[in-house]
Enzyme design. Sequence first.
Site, PDB file in Angstrom:
ATOM      1  CB  CYS A 182      -1.016  -0.071   1.129  1.00  9.53           C
ATOM      2  SG  CYS A 182      -2.446   0.969   0.812  1.00  9.53           S
TER       3      CYS A 182
ATOM      4  CG  HIS B  59      -3.136  -3.216   4.090  1.00  7.40           C
ATOM      5  ND1 HIS B  59      -2.140  -2.537   4.741  1.00  7.40           N
ATOM      6  CD2 HIS B  59      -3.851  -2.286   3.427  1.00  7.40           C
ATOM      7  CE1 HIS B  59      -2.241  -1.244   4.500  1.00  7.40           C
ATOM      8  NE2 HIS B  59      -3.284  -1.063   3.694  1.00  7.40           N
TER       9      HIS B  59
ATOM     10  CD  GLU C  96      -0.229  -5.272   6.195  1.00  7.68           C
ATOM     11  OE1 GLU C  96      -0.049  -5.882   5.121  1.00  7.68           O
ATOM     12  OE2 GLU C  96      -0.609  -4.091   6.248  1.00  7.68           O
TER      13      GLU C  96
HETATM   14  N1  GLN Z   1      -3.717   6.344   0.971  1.00 13.48           N
HETATM   15  C1  GLN Z   1      -2.403   6.094   1.515  1.00 13.48           C
HETATM   16  C2  GLN Z   1      -1.329   6.864   0.745  1.00 13.48           C
HETATM   17  O1  GLN Z   1      -1.595   7.377  -0.294  1.00 13.48           O
HETATM   18  C3  GLN Z   1      -2.077   4.613   1.512  1.00 13.48           C
HETATM   19  C4  GLN Z   1      -3.049   3.864   2.390  1.00 13.48           C
HETATM   20  C5  GLN Z   1      -2.505   2.627   3.025  1.00 13.48           C
HETATM   21  O2  GLN Z   1      -1.300   2.409   3.096  1.00 13.48           O
HETATM   22  N2  GLN Z   1      -3.414   1.823   3.535  1.00 13.48           N
HETATM   23  O3  GLN Z   1      -0.248   6.957   1.169  1.00 13.48           O
END
Ligand code: GLN
Length: 194
Positions: free
Chosen positions: A78, A174, A176
């Site tokens: 992410c 994610h 994890e």
């Molecule tokens: N929206 C976040 C970003 O742009 C990422 C979200 C996340 O890691 N769950 O950094």
Amino acid sequence: MNAGVLALQGDFREHIAILRSIGVTAIEVRTPDELDAVDVLVIPGGESTTIGKLAERYGLIEPIRGRCSEGMPVLGTCAGMIFLAASTVSGHQPQLGVLDAVVERNAFGRQIDSFEADLDVVGLDSPMHAVFIRAPWIDKVGADVSVLASVTDPVGVEHPVLVRQGRILASSFHPELTGDTRLHQMLVDFLDAG
Ligand code: GLN
């Protein structure tokens, strides 16, 4: 073998727990010295601008780039995927640029800013349950990047959400949070693959 989890911000504790659950020694990484002590690195989800700015402040950008160019296996999830990438469609923020990809932050829009899906992943024999939280998708990838899984948007366009470039693995979702250890295992196996 030591695994490190970049622990500047975000859900690094969950990654430490998953790594330990597959029998790997895992430590939190906040300094260049701690980075030196690890063989593989996980960059967690969180807020990519915050992770990037803190990484600059802690003098970690160049050391992480250097280790990546030497072949250290890395998994970014992410915000971690965003931090690994070359650029974002939305403008400038500190990024490592070691993953030849352009990412779009918060790409799934407000209505579905969090959702779950079962993904078919290249090389895995059963789907992976994936949790997306204000997740990015990948807009463009370079020639050395393989797409391992995608999500189809409401108008039928496929967007990569799991990619690999050499020993770099990056997911929009994610792993994890679901107890699925397969991406972390893949990361560790990159090291054994020599
Ligand atoms: N929206 C976040 C970003 O742009 C990422 C979200 C996340 O890691 N769950 O950094």
